[in-house]
Design a protein around this motif. Structure first.
Motif, short mmCIF file in Angstrom:
data_model
loop_
_atom_site.label_atom_id
_atom_site.label_comp_id
_atom_site.label_asym_id
_atom_site.label_seq_id
_atom_site.Cartn_x
_atom_site.Cartn_y
_atom_site.Cartn_z
N HIS A 118 42.84 55.26 48.09
CA HIS A 118 43.22 54.72 46.39
C HIS A 118 42.33 53.99 45.73
O HIS A 118 42.48 52.53 46.45
N MET B 75 41.30 55.90 38.48
CA MET B 75 41.64 55.21 39.36
C MET B 75 40.75 56.66 40.13
O MET B 75 41.26 57.63 39.70
N ASN C 228 40.79 59.37 43.99
CA ASN C 228 40.83 59.29 45.35
C ASN C 228 39.84 59.71 46.08
O ASN C 228 38.86 60.77 45.85
#
Length: 64
Positions: A58, A1, A3
């Protein structure tokens, strides 16, 4: 993930180049290291940052 944040809100309308460059570098490096990219999904979050004037992202990269 992963950001990430977008460029400043006063920029002209168009593709989000900061985000695109960041994700491209990550995907390219992953592929160069032998990973197979299966899928890339993202979601955006409004009113992010200290002054609530940025959009956050995201990004989920599925690989093997």
């Amino acid at each position: 993930m992963i950001n990430s944040f977008n460029k400043w809100i006063n920029q002209i309308f168009g593709a989000e180049d900061k985000y695109t460059i960041q994700i491209d570098e990550i995907l390219t490096n992953m592929q160069n290291e032998g990973f197979e990219i299966i899928d890339v999904k993202f979601d955006s979050l409004k009113d992010q940052g200290v002054f609530k004037d940025m959009e956050g992202f995201h990004t989920l990269i599925t690989y093997k």
